[in-house]
Write an enzyme that holds these catalytic residues in place. Structure first.
Site, mmCIF file in Angstrom:
data_model
loop_
_atom_site.group_PDB
_atom_site.id
_atom_site.type_symbol
_atom_site.label_atom_id
_atom_site.label_comp_id
_atom_site.label_asym_id
_atom_site.label_seq_id
_atom_site.Cartn_x
_atom_site.Cartn_y
_atom_site.Cartn_z
ATOM 1 N N TYR A 1 -4.634 9.904 -12.960
ATOM 2 C CA TYR A 1 -3.526 9.325 -12.188
ATOM 3 C C TYR A 1 -2.279 10.179 -12.432
ATOM 4 O O TYR A 1 -1.785 10.252 -13.564
ATOM 5 C CB TYR A 1 -3.326 7.903 -12.705
ATOM 6 C CG TYR A 1 -2.346 7.048 -11.967
ATOM 7 C CD1 TYR A 1 -2.786 6.119 -11.037
ATOM 8 C CD2 TYR A 1 -0.984 7.126 -12.221
ATOM 9 C CE1 TYR A 1 -1.894 5.299 -10.373
ATOM 10 C CE2 TYR A 1 -0.095 6.309 -11.564
ATOM 11 C CZ TYR A 1 -0.550 5.407 -10.640
ATOM 12 O OH TYR A 1 0.337 4.584 -9.979
ATOM 13 N N ASN B 1 0.833 -1.211 0.000
ATOM 14 C CA ASN B 1 0.000 0.000 0.000
ATOM 15 C C ASN B 1 0.866 1.258 0.000
ATOM 16 O O ASN B 1 2.020 1.238 0.451
ATOM 17 C CB ASN B 1 -0.940 0.016 1.206
ATOM 18 C CG ASN B 1 -0.208 0.411 2.463
ATOM 19 O OD1 ASN B 1 -0.069 1.587 2.779
ATOM 20 N ND2 ASN B 1 0.314 -0.585 3.173
HETATM 21 P P1 FAD Z 1 -1.077 -4.259 2.439
HETATM 22 O O1 FAD Z 1 -0.206 -3.151 1.998
HETATM 23 O O2 FAD Z 1 -0.436 -5.408 3.103
HETATM 24 O O3 FAD Z 1 -2.197 -3.678 3.413
HETATM 25 C C1 FAD Z 1 -2.975 -2.577 3.050
HETATM 26 C C2 FAD Z 1 -4.106 -2.390 4.049
HETATM 27 O O4 FAD Z 1 -5.011 -3.484 3.946
HETATM 28 C C3 FAD Z 1 -3.658 -2.355 5.491
HETATM 29 O O5 FAD Z 1 -4.509 -1.517 6.204
HETATM 30 C C4 FAD Z 1 -3.863 -3.780 5.943
HETATM 31 O O6 FAD Z 1 -4.039 -3.871 7.343
HETATM 32 C C5 FAD Z 1 -5.099 -4.164 5.189
HETATM 33 N N1 FAD Z 1 -5.195 -5.594 4.892
HETATM 34 C C6 FAD Z 1 -4.356 -6.331 4.125
HETATM 35 N N2 FAD Z 1 -4.784 -7.603 4.091
HETATM 36 C C7 FAD Z 1 -5.902 -7.669 4.847
HETATM 37 C C8 FAD Z 1 -6.788 -8.717 5.224
HETATM 38 N N3 FAD Z 1 -6.632 -9.961 4.809
HETATM 39 N N4 FAD Z 1 -7.815 -8.408 6.047
HETATM 40 C C9 FAD Z 1 -8.015 -7.152 6.479
HETATM 41 N N5 FAD Z 1 -7.203 -6.133 6.160
HETATM 42 C C10 FAD Z 1 -6.169 -6.389 5.353
HETATM 43 N N6 FAD Z 1 -3.336 -0.070 -6.021
HETATM 44 C C11 FAD Z 1 -4.338 -0.232 -6.896
HETATM 45 O O7 FAD Z 1 -5.482 -0.359 -6.486
HETATM 46 N N7 FAD Z 1 -4.108 -0.270 -8.242
HETATM 47 C C12 FAD Z 1 -2.855 -0.166 -8.750
HETATM 48 O O8 FAD Z 1 -2.673 -0.226 -9.966
HETATM 49 C C13 FAD Z 1 -1.772 -0.015 -7.834
HETATM 50 N N8 FAD Z 1 -0.494 0.073 -8.281
HETATM 51 C C14 FAD Z 1 0.526 0.225 -7.388
HETATM 52 C C15 FAD Z 1 1.839 0.291 -7.857
HETATM 53 C C16 FAD Z 1 2.892 0.430 -6.962
HETATM 54 C C17 FAD Z 1 4.292 0.524 -7.469
HETATM 55 C C18 FAD Z 1 2.641 0.487 -5.579
HETATM 56 C C19 FAD Z 1 3.768 0.645 -4.601
HETATM 57 C C20 FAD Z 1 1.354 0.396 -5.101
HETATM 58 C C21 FAD Z 1 0.282 0.278 -5.993
HETATM 59 N N9 FAD Z 1 -1.041 0.178 -5.548
HETATM 60 C C22 FAD Z 1 -2.071 0.026 -6.440
HETATM 61 C C23 FAD Z 1 -1.326 0.233 -4.110
HETATM 62 C C24 FAD Z 1 -1.388 -1.147 -3.426
HETATM 63 O O9 FAD Z 1 -0.765 -2.134 -4.202
HETATM 64 C C25 FAD Z 1 -2.829 -1.502 -3.111
HETATM 65 O O10 FAD Z 1 -3.291 -0.622 -2.112
HETATM 66 C C26 FAD Z 1 -3.067 -2.947 -2.666
HETATM 67 O O11 FAD Z 1 -4.444 -3.197 -2.710
HETATM 68 C C27 FAD Z 1 -2.529 -3.267 -1.294
HETATM 69 O O12 FAD Z 1 -2.593 -4.673 -1.120
HETATM 70 P P2 FAD Z 1 -1.580 -5.416 -0.134
HETATM 71 O O13 FAD Z 1 -1.931 -6.832 -0.122
HETATM 72 O O14 FAD Z 1 -0.190 -5.079 -0.489
HETATM 73 O O15 FAD Z 1 -1.992 -4.749 1.244
#
Ligand code: FAD
Length: 552
Positions: free
Chosen positions: A474, A141
């Protein structure tokens, strides 16, 4: 020690993979001209984990033992590296802080449950021990959704979903797949593809983000024009709470009061741990094509995307970049990809002859999926609209640029950070009627912010998702950092977020709120809206143990 793998503690992606510009000859001159940065300069030293001063774990023995009794000793980790990896996401602020060793509060213990039953026992134990639980998906995130609250005196447990990655059930008749929430993009897509299906959700972070994280942050993918945002795709889910499991069944539509499903989507861990999600899936399309188009200006491109959204075509991707991003995309293309140097030169000469101002050129990608006849039908409709707005089809070749850029861009931020520049992204959505104004306001605000702190900066933009009533813009911004890069980042980031709201957009289309965007919630959804949300979060978590401090 668990065998769940994570990204680098100091940057994006896996060790040994990074951004290289040697095969992109136009990149270095482009960056030099844009912000005056010499990317040939040697990179700063790789951050060393040994230099960090990591606060010691404060987990009481009773908690660590209790967790080990649930998941086994191997799946309970208190070492510094694991705890630091679980402290932040991957925003540029996160990367700057972790590299500088700014670690005011680090989780005390990381635990890896094997299944929902173990997660349930962990959450119940946390409630009993008055410990904070922060669910961790892929850690990708960029909204400050993972960091423990500064000054948190209670033990903090990072609950890592990394062992829960299986497709549990596929209802082929309904196109519904029940999947464990810890599955990363490639895990779940492979399991679905093996059976001829796809989820159709492809955020740029696909390789390192999880299904649960997508739901918890209201994510959106590159093909969401066709498949929907995760809020549409996630039809049912199970949420582990201190007092049991909230089960939301996958029903196509229901009139059962305010939607609890919608409350869980975007909840960022504040309502509990999402253990599994039932998602809408689709048969893999027979054909997938990405076609490139040029428009004489970004505003012509915006008008065309608007008209496409009203037409009978239903492309999987609608994307158009402003002139700065188009220049950047062409400059970062590999010699072997997209238009060859000669073809590009020939095309540019042709456009110039037709009276185009090449400094205003806007590059667009439209994606098509479906049966060959459906793809042909859509391309015909789009082609007409493109021509009406003065645009020109340039074929499928540059579509390769699209895929290449998706892969490169996340690594580019580390490359720039290593060389004295900070780059990050902010996105918004607004009605079509306000889109051009949002764009103009944001660009002006970012440039004003650069001037106010005396740095050389850059901002570029693309329209990335279209809806019937509006679209997502974006923005990618970058600046050469000065003395205090985090303070400088604050000025630029705040100016951009504020201009979203001022011009009629939302503070985030798909990155969530976390702590990064929480400041603007009242302006976005009104104080009364925030009061309703506060009521929900406080009553659902009276002990404040579920990822407190995020969203509001
Ligand atoms: P985490 O970073 O691990 O957690 C994010 C949040 O969700 C935290 O609050 C965590 O507590 C909560 N969480 C995680 N898993 C659970 C669970 N099982 N139950 C309850 N809560 C939970 N986002 C997009 O939507 N589209 C894109 O195209 C996009 N591109 C990106 C590109 C880059 C280079 C980067 C760095 C980020 C990008 N993001 C994008 C942002 C990010 O990838 C998203 O927000 C993604 O959904 C986060 O998922 P994660 O599993 O990494 O969550």
């Amino acid at each position: 020690m668990t065998d769940v793998k994570h990204m680098k503690w100091w940057g994006w992606g896996v060790e040994g993979v990074g951004f290289h510009h040697e095969d992109k000859p136009a990149f270095a001159p482009f960056v030099k001209k844009a912000v005056g940065l010499d990317v040939w300069q040697p990179a700063g030293e790789q951050p060393s984990f040994e230099d960090l001063d990591v606060p010691a774990s404060q987990a009481p023995a009773s908690l660590v033992q209790g967790l080990a009794a649930i998941v086994g000793e191997k799946q309970v980790v208190t070492d510094d590296l694991e705890r630091v990896i679980h402290t932040y996401g991957k925003s540029i602020r996160d990367l700057m802080r972790v590299r500088a060793g700014i670690l005011p509060r680090v989780p005390d213990v990381v635990v890896y449950p094997a299944d929902e039953a173990e997660s349930q026992r962990i959450v119940a134990l946390a409630a009993q021990e008055d410990a904070v639980i922060i669910p961790f998906g892929g850690g990708s995130n960029i909204s400050g959704s993972l960091e423990p609250e500064k000054g948190e005196t209670r033990p903090v447990v990072s609950l890592d979903m990394g062992r829960q990655r299986r497709l549990l059930e596929l209802d082929e008749g309904s196109g519904l797949a029940r999947i464990q929430a810890g599955a990363l993009g490639p895990d779940l897509e492979k399991q679905l593809n093996d059976r001829g299906w796809t989820i159709g959700h492809f955020p740029d972070s696909f390789t390192h983000s999880s299904l649960g994280g997508w739901v918890a942050t209201r994510s959106s993918g590159a093909q969401s024009d066709k498949y929907g945002d995760i809020a549409d795709i996630a039809r049912g889910m199970r949420l582990v709470r201190p007092d049991g499991i909230a089960e939301i069944r996958a029903i196509p539509s229901a009139s059962t009061g305010p939607s609890v499903r919608e409350m869980i989507v975007g909840s960022e861990g504040r309502l509990g741990v999402i253990s599994e999600v039932t998602v809408q899936v689709h048969r893999r399309p027979e054909e997938r094509q990405i076609q490139a188009y040029f428009f004489p200006s970004f505003s012509a491109g915006l008008k065309a995307m608007h008209e496409i959204s009203e037409s009978d075509a239903s492309p999987s991707i609608t994307r158009v970049s402003d002139a700065r991003e188009s220049g950047f995309s062409l400059a970062t293309s590999k010699e072997s990809k997209g238009l060859s140097g000669a073809a590009q030169k020939g095309l540019m000469a042709f456009l110039k002859k037709r009276g185009w101002n090449l400094d205003e050129l806007a590059l667009s990608f439209i994606g098509y999926e479906g049966s060959p006849s459906h793809v042909r039908y859509q391309k015909r409709i789009v082609g007409k609209i493109v021509r009406k707005h003065g645009g020109l089809g340039v074929g499928a070749g540059p579509g390769a640029l699209y895929d290449q850029k998706k892969f490169d861009t996340p690594y580019l931020r580390d490359f720039l950070l290593d060389r004295g520049a900070a780059a990050d992204v902010s996105e918004t959505a607004a009605p079509w009627s306000k889109l051009q104004d949002v764009y103009d306001t944001v660009v002006k605000a970012a440039n004003g912010a650069y001037d106010s702190i005396g740095v050389s900066g850059w901002i570029m933009c693309h329209l990335s998702h279209s809806y019937r009533s509006g679209a997502c813009l974006y923005f990618t911004f970058a600046f050469v950092t000065g003395e205090d890069k985090i303070a400088e980042y604050d000025v630029v980031k705040s100016a951009i977020q504020q201009s979203f709201i001022d011009a009629g957009g939302t503070l985030s289309h798909h990155h969530g709120v976390g702590v990064e965007h929480a400041l603007w919630m009242e302006q976005d959804i009104s104080p009364e809206g925030v009061a309703i949300m506060r009521g929900l979060l406080e009553s659902a978590d009276p002990q404040r143990i579920l990822n407190p401090g995020k969203i509001i």
